[in-house]
Design an enzyme around this catalytic site. Structure first.
Site, PDB file in Angstrom:
ATOM      1  N   ASP A 100       0.854  -1.188   0.000  1.00 19.23           N
ATOM      2  CA  ASP A 100       0.000   0.000   0.000  1.00 19.23           C
ATOM      3  C   ASP A 100       0.892   1.240   0.000  1.00 19.23           C
ATOM      4  O   ASP A 100       1.892   1.302   0.724  1.00 19.23           O
ATOM      5  CB  ASP A 100      -0.929   0.017   1.220  1.00 19.23           C
ATOM      6  N   ILE A 101       0.507   2.224  -0.790  1.00 18.13           N
ATOM      7  CA  ILE A 101       1.317   3.440  -0.927  1.00 18.13           C
ATOM      8  C   ILE A 101       1.294   4.290   0.349  1.00 18.13           C
ATOM      9  O   ILE A 101       2.187   5.112   0.570  1.00 18.13           O
ATOM     10  CB  ILE A 101       0.824   4.247  -2.161  1.00 18.13           C
ATOM     11  N   VAL A 138     -11.096   3.077  -3.861  1.00 21.00           N
ATOM     12  CA  VAL A 138     -10.746   2.490  -5.164  1.00 21.00           C
ATOM     13  C   VAL A 138     -11.760   1.385  -5.447  1.00 21.00           C
ATOM     14  O   VAL A 138     -11.850   0.405  -4.698  1.00 21.00           O
ATOM     15  CB  VAL A 138      -9.305   1.921  -5.153  1.00 21.00           C
ATOM     16  N   HIS A 185     -10.368  -5.117  -3.609  1.00 18.80           N
ATOM     17  CA  HIS A 185      -9.020  -5.316  -3.065  1.00 18.80           C
ATOM     18  C   HIS A 185      -9.107  -5.669  -1.589  1.00 18.80           C
ATOM     19  O   HIS A 185      -9.987  -5.194  -0.876  1.00 18.80           O
ATOM     20  CB  HIS A 185      -8.147  -4.063  -3.240  1.00 18.80           C
ATOM     21  N   HIS A 196      -6.998  -5.458   1.996  1.00 18.58           N
ATOM     22  CA  HIS A 196      -5.874  -4.907   2.747  1.00 18.58           C
ATOM     23  C   HIS A 196      -5.374  -6.027   3.660  1.00 18.58           C
ATOM     24  O   HIS A 196      -6.146  -6.550   4.478  1.00 18.58           O
ATOM     25  CB  HIS A 196      -6.322  -3.748   3.640  1.00 18.58           C
ATOM     26  N   ASN A 221     -12.806  -2.928   2.479  1.00 14.44           N
ATOM     27  CA  ASN A 221     -13.716  -1.793   2.579  1.00 14.44           C
ATOM     28  C   ASN A 221     -14.716  -1.908   1.432  1.00 14.44           C
ATOM     29  O   ASN A 221     -14.322  -2.108   0.268  1.00 14.44           O
ATOM     30  CB  ASN A 221     -12.941  -0.476   2.490  1.00 14.44           C
TER      31      ASN A 221
HETATM   32  P1  AMP Z   1      -9.700   1.685   0.046  1.00 15.17           P
HETATM   33  O1  AMP Z   1      -9.795   2.959   0.839  1.00 15.17           O
HETATM   34  O2  AMP Z   1     -10.120   0.455   0.759  1.00 15.17           O
HETATM   35  O3  AMP Z   1     -10.367   1.827  -1.317  1.00 15.17           O
HETATM   36  O4  AMP Z   1      -8.152   1.464  -0.200  1.00 15.17           O
HETATM   37  C1  AMP Z   1      -7.427   1.968  -1.284  1.00 15.17           C
HETATM   38  C2  AMP Z   1      -5.985   1.857  -0.890  1.00 15.17           C
HETATM   39  O5  AMP Z   1      -5.202   1.955  -2.057  1.00 15.17           O
HETATM   40  C3  AMP Z   1      -5.501   2.945   0.065  1.00 15.17           C
HETATM   41  O6  AMP Z   1      -5.013   2.331   1.272  1.00 15.17           O
HETATM   42  C4  AMP Z   1      -4.390   3.640  -0.715  1.00 15.17           C
HETATM   43  O7  AMP Z   1      -3.318   4.022   0.110  1.00 15.17           O
HETATM   44  C5  AMP Z   1      -3.999   2.578  -1.717  1.00 15.17           C
HETATM   45  N1  AMP Z   1      -3.407   3.070  -2.953  1.00 15.17           N
HETATM   46  C6  AMP Z   1      -3.876   4.056  -3.751  1.00 15.17           C
HETATM   47  N2  AMP Z   1      -3.071   4.225  -4.824  1.00 15.17           N
HETATM   48  C7  AMP Z   1      -2.075   3.303  -4.699  1.00 15.17           C
HETATM   49  C8  AMP Z   1      -0.921   2.971  -5.476  1.00 15.17           C
HETATM   50  N3  AMP Z   1      -0.615   3.611  -6.609  1.00 15.17           N
HETATM   51  N4  AMP Z   1      -0.117   1.969  -5.031  1.00 15.17           N
HETATM   52  C9  AMP Z   1      -0.403   1.320  -3.884  1.00 15.17           C
HETATM   53  N5  AMP Z   1      -1.470   1.579  -3.115  1.00 15.17           N
HETATM   54  C10 AMP Z   1      -2.297   2.570  -3.512  1.00 15.17           C
END
Ligand code: AMP
Length: 116
Positions: A31-32, A96, A100, A102, A87
């Site tokens: 995760d970024i 997103v 996915h 976490h 989520n």
């Molecule tokens: P959610 O809030 O469950 O939709 O999680 C989306 C996750 O994607 C967040 O924890 C972000 O930090 C992560 N994220 C967004 N862009 C990237 C990226 N380019 N590389 C890795 N993680 C990302």
């Protein structure tokens, strides 16, 4: 067709990431914005499903593969114990809309919450 998400761009290679695990159907990368010592995102390569409910209904075997990969990563990068969070919906913190997981591991605080 659903709007392309950041994870769709990661699957296509448009956005480069450090790949931590890959199978025919699944991809994992850090995760970024990590919320725990180990915070890994596990996604299906298909862009067809916005959330885990849709994926579970249509491709339960892909969901099972995501969980197998999550376990392998938690074993590789931490003690093998982990928290798995999907989520689901904007009101629950989903940002997103490409399903996915976490994977959170490594000295988790009682109140660790993704996005908190
Ligand atoms: P959610 O809030 O469950 O939709 O999680 C989306 C996750 O994607 C967040 O924890 C972000 O930090 C992560 N994220 C967004 N862009 C990237 C990226 N380019 N590389 C890795 N993680 C990302």
């Amino acid at each position: 067709m659903a709007e392309e998400t950041v994870f769709g761009k990661i699957v296509s290679g448009e956005i480069p990431v450090k790949i931590l695990a890959e199978t025919d159907r699944v991809l994992a990368f850090p995760d970024i914005a990590p919320q725990a010592p180990v915070h890994i995102i596990v996604i299906p390569k298909t862009t067809a499903y916005a959330n885990v409910t849709e994926l579970a209904a249509a491709e339960p075997e892909t969901l099972a593969e995501m969980i197998t990969v999550a376990q392998q990563l938690a074993t590789e990068h931490a003690s093998g114990e982990y928290r798995l969070i999907f989520n689901t919906g904007a009101g629950a913190g989903q940002t997103v809309f490409h399903v996915h997981a976490h994977v959170l591991a490594g000295n988790l605080e009682e109140r660790t919450l993704v996005g908190a």
